[in-house]
Design an enzyme around this catalytic site. Structure first.
Site, PDB file in Angstrom:
ATOM      1  N   THR A  38      -0.713   4.905  -1.577  1.00  0.00           N
ATOM      2  CA  THR A  38      -0.805   6.371  -1.611  1.00  0.00           C
ATOM      3  C   THR A  38      -0.503   6.870  -3.014  1.00  0.00           C
ATOM      4  OG1 THR A  38      -0.031   6.485   0.657  1.00  0.00           O
ATOM      5  CG2 THR A  38       0.177   8.493  -0.643  1.00  0.00           C
ATOM      6  N   GLN A 115      -9.319   2.091   3.250  1.00  0.00           N
ATOM      7  CA  GLN A 115      -8.346   2.126   4.349  1.00  0.00           C
ATOM      8  C   GLN A 115      -8.481   3.451   5.107  1.00  0.00           C
ATOM      9  OE1 GLN A 115      -4.138   2.917   4.239  1.00  0.00           O
ATOM     10  NE2 GLN A 115      -3.718   0.904   5.128  1.00  0.00           N
ATOM     11  N   HIS A 192      -6.015   1.268   9.554  1.00  0.00           N
ATOM     12  CA  HIS A 192      -4.559   1.317   9.328  1.00  0.00           C
ATOM     13  C   HIS A 192      -3.849   1.498  10.664  1.00  0.00           C
ATOM     14  CE1 HIS A 192      -0.734   1.881   7.633  1.00  0.00           C
ATOM     15  NE2 HIS A 192      -0.960   2.868   6.779  1.00  0.00           N
ATOM     16  N   ASN A 195       2.827   0.711   9.737  1.00  0.00           N
ATOM     17  CA  ASN A 195       3.758   1.621   9.054  1.00  0.00           C
ATOM     18  C   ASN A 195       4.028   2.938   9.775  1.00  0.00           C
ATOM     19  OD1 ASN A 195       4.193  -0.250   7.084  1.00  0.00           O
ATOM     20  ND2 ASN A 195       2.663   0.554   5.679  1.00  0.00           N
ATOM     21  N   TYR A 197       2.143   5.020  11.478  1.00  0.00           N
ATOM     22  CA  TYR A 197       1.147   6.087  11.566  1.00  0.00           C
ATOM     23  C   TYR A 197       0.500   6.063  12.960  1.00  0.00           C
ATOM     24  CZ  TYR A 197       2.447   6.702   6.804  1.00  0.00           C
ATOM     25  OH  TYR A 197       3.218   6.951   5.683  1.00  0.00           O
ATOM     26  N   ARG A 244      -4.883  -3.620   9.669  1.00  0.00           N
ATOM     27  CA  ARG A 244      -3.539  -3.768   9.094  1.00  0.00           C
ATOM     28  C   ARG A 244      -2.460  -3.496  10.142  1.00  0.00           C
ATOM     29  NH1 ARG A 244      -0.016  -1.390   3.982  1.00  0.00           N
ATOM     30  NH2 ARG A 244       0.197  -3.451   3.082  1.00  0.00           N
ATOM     31  N   ASN A 252       8.810   5.413   9.426  1.00  0.00           N
ATOM     32  CA  ASN A 252       8.303   6.419  10.365  1.00  0.00           C
ATOM     33  C   ASN A 252       8.788   6.185  11.792  1.00  0.00           C
ATOM     34  OD1 ASN A 252       6.864   8.098   8.566  1.00  0.00           O
ATOM     35  ND2 ASN A 252       5.176   6.626   8.488  1.00  0.00           N
ATOM     36  N   ARG A 349       3.039  -2.274  -5.379  1.00  0.00           N
ATOM     37  CA  ARG A 349       3.669  -1.484  -6.436  1.00  0.00           C
ATOM     38  C   ARG A 349       3.372  -1.989  -7.840  1.00  0.00           C
ATOM     39  NH1 ARG A 349       9.082  -1.563  -2.836  1.00  0.00           N
ATOM     40  NH2 ARG A 349       8.142  -3.579  -2.391  1.00  0.00           N
ATOM     41  N   TYR A 376       3.613   9.672  -6.949  1.00  0.00           N
ATOM     42  CA  TYR A 376       2.946  10.700  -6.123  1.00  0.00           C
ATOM     43  C   TYR A 376       2.711  12.011  -6.858  1.00  0.00           C
ATOM     44  CZ  TYR A 376       4.686   7.523  -2.447  1.00  0.00           C
ATOM     45  OH  TYR A 376       4.963   6.429  -1.678  1.00  0.00           O
TER      46      TYR A 376
HETATM   47  C1  PHB Z   1       3.352   6.364   1.885  1.00  0.00           C
HETATM   48  O1  PHB Z   1       2.639   7.274   1.481  1.00  0.00           O
HETATM   49  O2  PHB Z   1       4.541   6.299   1.612  1.00  0.00           O
HETATM   50  C2  PHB Z   1       2.769   5.332   2.719  1.00  0.00           C
HETATM   51  C3  PHB Z   1       1.481   5.490   3.154  1.00  0.00           C
HETATM   52  C4  PHB Z   1       0.910   4.533   3.950  1.00  0.00           C
HETATM   53  C5  PHB Z   1       1.635   3.429   4.300  1.00  0.00           C
HETATM   54  C6  PHB Z   1       2.914   3.270   3.866  1.00  0.00           C
HETATM   55  C7  PHB Z   1       3.496   4.238   3.066  1.00  0.00           C
HETATM   56  O3  PHB Z   1       1.101   2.509   5.064  1.00  0.00           O
END
Ligand code: PHB
Length: 400
Positions: A38, A115, A192, A195, A197, A244, A252, A349, A376
């Site tokens: 992101t 994604q 996706h 994480n 979502y 994924r 979350n 990262r 961000y």
């Molecule tokens: C995030 O924006 O922090 C983020 C987005 C998608 C992910 C994990 C983290 O799968």
């Protein structure tokens, strides 16, 4: 920015990381994958990928030919979104810019996978309300956290458990955006379901308290994700679809490894994928977030879950597996894990701060540090201005 200190780079040239592998219709010359990241540079209104910077950013990271790039999470519809600066791929204006991005990636002979993302309860209820949109989730009797619950009540946009018709609409939106992705030139899409979502909210017994055929059992909780998988197999072909998952994630408000049903839940999903594979519909890959990272907002190495592994996946799913989670500073772990001939490694990262990451891994070169404060921000800074190794040496980064 300096190079990372207290890190002894190791060349991975002589490992399977630099052996070819077939993913879908593409033959990758190496197994370094750029994980979805992101970056919040899309423009509002319209969730349009940044016309000035995004193609440059992706092109820089595609510079090593044959790199598989999974894009940042990309919304399938306004209803699936709620973050103003995340791109979508449902509109013509968005698609036009994605074409430029895919061209930049393909110009380097690298590969682009989009994604496809739906937020569910991780979205902002006030932003959704501003746009006349619902605040969706699997079950409205549970909440992601008190802050978002209060915000949702304040703006009179309380959580909404998806109806079966809503689920059908989401599936249609996945189909629409998967087709848009391929028509715009992408090599495939990644669903996706990780994480915390929306799709993950259905998989997890903590967030899914439904009593219809989408909840209550392992099979039912997997239904929405598998419906999306089946719809995309039909729409664009299995070789253009990946999935994924993050079995041990707690981000979350997911259960993570503490939930006794979790491994069984994911084993079931992988078994269903393998059944489809045996029937002639093998997905291109499964992408697993490792228990090495249970919350992507934590610092490198923090929040590791030590009481479980993703190794079970290999006993069930017999196709390619991308493993992601804090690998950049641990070449010794990569060296061990890529001994398995089906494994690819997702780097996140450090792909932000090292546009030439693939060559640095191959040669065992030091890594640029990343600056989390610009992950961000709406700026070219921290996006397109990280130098390659040679440029960094010229800038004196090795001496900082
Ligand atoms: C995030 O924006 O922090 C983020 C987005 C998608 C992910 C994990 C983290 O799968």
């Amino acid at each position: 920015m300096p190079f990372v200190k207290d890190f002894e780079p190791v060349s991975l040239r002589d490992t399977n990381l630099f052996e070819p592998i077939k993913i879908g219709n593409t033959l990758l010359p190496h197994r370094v994958v750029m994980a979805p990241l992101t970056r919040m540079r899309a423009t509002h209104p319209g969730n349009v990928p940044n016309k000035e910077w995004a193609a440059v950013y992706y092109g820089q990271r595609a510079q090593r030919p044959g790199t598989m790039i999974i894009t940042e999470g990309t919304f399938i519809s306004p209803q699936a979104g709620g973050y103003d600066n995340v791109p979508g791929i449902w509109s013509d204006e968005q698609v036009a810019e994605w074409k430029n991005i895919f061209r930049a990636i393909h110009d380097c002979r690298s590969y682009a996978w989009v994604q496809l993302w739906s937020l569910g309860w991780a979205s902002f209820p006030d932003v959704l309300a501003r746009d006349g949109l619902r605040y969706d989730c699997a079950s409205d009797t549970v909440h992601i956290n008190a802050t978002l619950q209060e915000k949702a009540n304040e703006v009179n946009n309380p959580e909404h458990s998806l109806t079966k018709d809503d689920i059908k609409q989401y599936v249609k939106d996945y189909i629409h955006t998967a087709k848009n992705s391929i028509a715009a030139g992408a090599d495939g899409v990644e669903i996706h379901s990780a994480n915390g979502y929306l799709l993950n909210q259905f998989l997890d017994p903590h967030s899914n308290k439904r009593t219809d055929e989408y909840g209550g059992t392992i099979e039912n909780r997997a239904r929405f994700t598998l419906e999306v998988v089946d719809a995309l197999i039909e729409a664009i072909g299995p070789e253009r679809v990946g999935l994924r998952l993050s079995p041990y994630g707690t981000f979350n408000s997911m259960s993570g490894g503490a939930e006794p049903d979790i491994v069984a839940q994911y084993a079931y999903v992988l078994g269903e994928l393998e059944k489809r594979a045996k029937a002639g519909n093998r997905l291109a890959f499964v992408h697993l977030v490792e228990p090495r990272v249970t919350n992507p907002l934590l610092d490198e190495g923090e929040g590791e879950y030590y009481e479980g592994t993703n190794d079970f996946a290999y006993s069930i799913w017999k196709g390619p597996i991308i493993r992601a989670g804090n690998y950049s500073l641990h070449p010794e772990v990569v060296r061990e894990q890529v001994k398995d001939p089906r494994t690819l490694i997702g780097y996140g990262r450090f792909f932000i701060s090292n546009p030439d990451l693939v060559s640095r891994l191959e040669e065992g070169l030091p890594l640029n540090k990343y600056d989390r404060s610009t992950f961000y921000t709406m700026s070219a800074e921290g996006y397109t201005d990280y130098p390659t190794y040679n440029e960094a040496v010229e800038l004196g980064w090795d001496k900082n």
